[in-house]
Motif scaffolding. Structure first.
Motif, short mmCIF file in Angstrom:
data_model
loop_
_atom_site.label_atom_id
_atom_site.label_comp_id
_atom_site.label_asym_id
_atom_site.label_seq_id
_atom_site.Cartn_x
_atom_site.Cartn_y
_atom_site.Cartn_z
N ILE A 90 46.05 18.83 50.41
CA ILE A 90 45.27 19.25 49.18
C ILE A 90 45.82 20.37 47.98
O ILE A 90 45.88 21.65 49.12
N ASP A 91 46.65 20.14 47.52
CA ASP A 91 47.61 21.76 46.54
C ASP A 91 46.50 22.45 46.02
O ASP A 91 46.12 21.83 45.07
N LEU A 92 45.77 23.91 46.23
CA LEU A 92 45.01 24.36 45.41
C LEU A 92 45.50 25.94 44.31
O LEU A 92 44.74 26.43 43.67
N SER A 93 46.76 25.43 43.56
CA SER A 93 48.00 26.57 43.43
C SER A 93 46.81 26.03 41.49
O SER A 93 47.56 27.10 41.01
N ARG A 94 47.04 24.98 41.82
CA ARG A 94 46.23 25.11 39.74
C ARG A 94 44.78 25.65 39.89
O ARG A 94 44.38 25.66 38.51
N MET A 95 44.15 25.83 41.38
CA MET A 95 42.88 26.56 40.79
C MET A 95 43.14 28.41 40.65
O MET A 95 43.05 28.67 41.64
N ASN A 96 43.55 28.33 39.61
CA ASN A 96 44.01 29.81 39.87
C ASN A 96 43.37 30.53 37.87
O ASN A 96 43.89 31.28 37.83
N GLN A 97 42.25 30.35 38.01
CA GLN A 97 41.43 31.22 37.95
C GLN A 97 40.63 32.24 37.41
O GLN A 97 39.92 32.29 39.00
N VAL A 98 40.87 33.15 37.38
CA VAL A 98 39.83 34.55 37.82
C VAL A 98 38.27 33.89 36.68
O VAL A 98 37.79 34.02 35.66
N LEU A 99 37.35 33.79 37.32
CA LEU A 99 36.26 33.54 36.88
C LEU A 99 35.24 34.09 36.54
O LEU A 99 34.76 33.61 35.14
N ARG A 100 34.69 35.67 36.66
CA ARG A 100 33.99 36.92 37.09
C ARG A 100 34.41 37.61 36.86
O ARG A 100 35.08 37.92 38.10
N VAL A 101 34.54 38.97 36.38
CA VAL A 101 34.88 40.45 36.90
C VAL A 101 33.70 41.06 36.40
O VAL A 101 33.09 41.10 35.24
N SER A 102 32.48 42.60 37.46
CA SER A 102 32.33 43.19 37.14
C SER A 102 32.40 44.08 37.39
O SER A 102 32.41 44.79 39.21
N ALA A 103 32.91 45.04 36.29
CA ALA A 103 33.43 46.63 36.42
C ALA A 103 31.89 46.99 37.34
O ALA A 103 31.96 48.31 38.16
N GLU A 104 30.95 47.21 36.95
CA GLU A 104 29.24 47.41 36.72
C GLU A 104 29.36 47.78 38.65
O GLU A 104 28.57 48.43 39.16
N ASP A 105 29.70 46.15 39.04
CA ASP A 105 29.35 45.74 40.55
C ASP A 105 30.61 45.79 41.96
O ASP A 105 30.44 45.88 42.71
N LEU A 106 31.52 45.80 40.89
CA LEU A 106 33.16 46.59 41.86
C LEU A 106 33.17 44.53 43.01
O LEU A 106 33.52 45.32 43.45
N ASP A 107 33.08 43.90 41.54
CA ASP A 107 33.32 42.70 42.28
C ASP A 107 33.13 41.60 41.33
O ASP A 107 33.16 42.05 40.50
N CYS A 108 34.15 40.49 42.28
CA CYS A 108 35.07 39.60 40.86
C CYS A 108 34.51 38.45 41.59
O CYS A 108 34.62 38.66 42.58
N THR A 109 34.89 36.68 41.47
CA THR A 109 34.85 35.95 41.13
C THR A 109 36.06 34.70 41.43
O THR A 109 36.25 35.00 39.87
N VAL A 110 36.63 34.35 42.27
CA VAL A 110 38.09 33.99 41.72
C VAL A 110 38.58 32.60 42.43
O VAL A 110 37.43 32.22 43.18
N GLN A 111 39.24 31.34 41.49
CA GLN A 111 39.44 30.20 42.20
C GLN A 111 40.05 30.35 43.86
O GLN A 111 41.47 31.66 43.38
#
Length: 459
Positions: A90-111
């Motif tokens: 299962i090639d996940l290379s097309r799951m390449n979206q940065v889903l969320r960035v929170s500068a206030e919380d200093l965190d992010c969620t990515v594929q």
């Protein structure tokens, strides 16, 4: 033997269309990483674009008992990607979206298919960065799966410390989240740490929530040469023990310096070398540099050079990150064999000197490099996999290096992972704890379809 039949493949083709392939060239690409390990190709490759699609593929594979291997950027070094029992990659290379960035919380969620460089380019305009830097432009999902670290680990830690939560597809196709976004919790088992470093043997990581950091106000680098590896490592240990918060502290032996100069066109002094990077305010960086300068001079360091311009720093670290290819390039048509161990910092000098002794009469090009701030070092060999005598020679050196590390309280791999390459040392390092790992594996993956033949020895 693979459990895949043509009817099953036709079912996948009907669902995924041109994102399904049985092309031999593509399958071969997905059956290997960047090191010397034997290629073992999957029966087919499917490009997924969402967690739900990954879950759908896994459910279909579970119904037929078909093995599943996750593929990210293909940069692994210990045989993680080999489809040794066939199955579906299962090639996940097309799951390449940065889903969320929170500068206030200093965190992010990515594929999972987002790469390290891609993420940092996305974050740059917000004054943030993700510091884990294994050298290769690896996928974030793959870095989590192998518990990667790299040159910045001495200050920022490894993936273990920087992953907040995961979305994982289990072997039955269920999708779970391992934790909330809270920075700490006393609720339930720590499932995040269970899957970080599991190498795809317990489930497929599809999304990752990460800690982020502000881009330092000042970044500076320095180089210092030594007459011996012992002196360089002794200086590095002193820097660690005094608690100086260097961001990077890398050892390059003189053999590696020669290879890097030839490969990258640099003109670094041909000597055992420590490379440093410092992050912070202008005042704190100046203080760190002065303290480190005093320490390295006390340990016989020479030619302490301090570089502040981005161009000079980037040139240095680009040369360092090309170390694997620099060693391999010394020999036409060679393959790279890269092995790593990690030991308590107090044992680092003894182990590196021991390893250097093993390399004195080695018949193939080889070099030592390491993240000496945390006790992790590597040996890279340029080998011909078709030469059995050569493979035996390098295999014996690798075995002796690993056993020495384990004997002083270290580990068979600090960051490359186990895969197939280090599986033989798991019981020696972990003892009966391997049996508990096997219980966990069998409970979560009773069919044994998730990246089979990796991580755990089959006694």
């Amino acid at each position: 033997m693979s459990a895949v039949d043509t009817v099953f493949l036709d079912d996948l083709r009907a669902i995924f269309g041109d994102r399904f392939s049985i092309s031999e060239a593509l399958r071969e690409q997905h059956g290997k990483g960047e090191s010397h390990h034997t290629t073992a190709i999957p029966d087919a490759v499917v490009f997924a674009e969402t967690s739900e699609e990954v879950a759908q593929i896994v459910r279909l594979c579970a119904q037929r008992g078909v093995p599943v291997i996750a593929f990210g950027a293909g940069t692994s070094l210990e045989g993680h990607l080999a489809a040794i029992r066939g199955g579906i990659s299962i090639d996940l290379s097309r799951m390449n979206q940065v889903l969320r960035v929170s500068a206030e919380d200093l965190d992010c969620t990515v594929q999972a298919g987002v790469t390290r460089e891609q993420l940092n380019i996305h974050l740059r305009d917000q004054g943030l960065f993700f510091p884990i830097d294994p050298g290769a432009n690896a996928s974030i999902g793959g870095m989590a799966a192998t518990r990667a670290s790299g040159t910045n680990a001495v200050r920022y830690g490894t993936m273990r410390e920087n992953v907040l939560s995961l979305t994982v597809v289990l072997p039955n196709g269920t999708i779970i989240k391992t934790a909330s976004r809270a920075r700490k919790s006393s609720s339930g088992y720590d499932l995040t740490r269970l899957f970080v470093g599991s190498e795809g043997t317990l489930g497929i990581i599809t999304e990752v929530s990460l800690r982020l950091y502000g881009i330092p106000e000042t970044i500076s680098a320095a180089l210092c040469s030594f007459d011996s590896v012992e002196s360089a490592v002794s200086a590095a240990i002193s820097v660690v023990q005094l608690g100086i918060p260097v961001a990077r502290m890398e050892l390059m032996d003189r053999g590696l310096i020669a290879a890097v100069n030839a490969y990258s066109g640099t003109s670094l002094k041909l000597a055992d070398t420590l490379a440093f990077e410092f992050h912070g305010s202008p005042a704190s960086v100046n203080e760190q540099v002065e303290m480190v300068r005093d320490i390295v001079i006390e340990h016989g360091g020479k030619d302490f050079e301090w570089a502040t311009s981005p161009e000079e720093r980037n040139r240095l670290w680009k040369a360092r990150h090309s170390a694997f290819y620099a060693v391999v390039s010394q020999r036409e048509n060679a393959k790279g064999w890269s092995s790593d161990v990690c030991v308590p910092v107090s044992q680092l000098s003894e182990c590196i000197v021991y390893t250097r002794g093993l390399l004195e009469n080695c018949s193939v090009p080889a070099a030592i490099l390491g993240h000496v701030g945390d006790g992790n070092y590597h040996v890279v060999f340029a080998i011909d996999p078709a030469n059995a005598a050569e493979m035996d020679e390098v295999g014996l050196i690798n075995k002796k290096m690993v056993k020495k590390a384990i004997s002083v309280g270290g580990t068979c791999t600090g960051e490359h992972g186990v895969g197939t390459g280090k599986i033989a040392y798991m019981r020696e390092e972990h003892g009966v704890a391997v049996d508990l790992m096997t219980v966990i594996k069998n409970a979560i993956d009773p069919l044994g379809i998730m990246n089979p033949g990796k991580m755990l020895p089959q006694d």
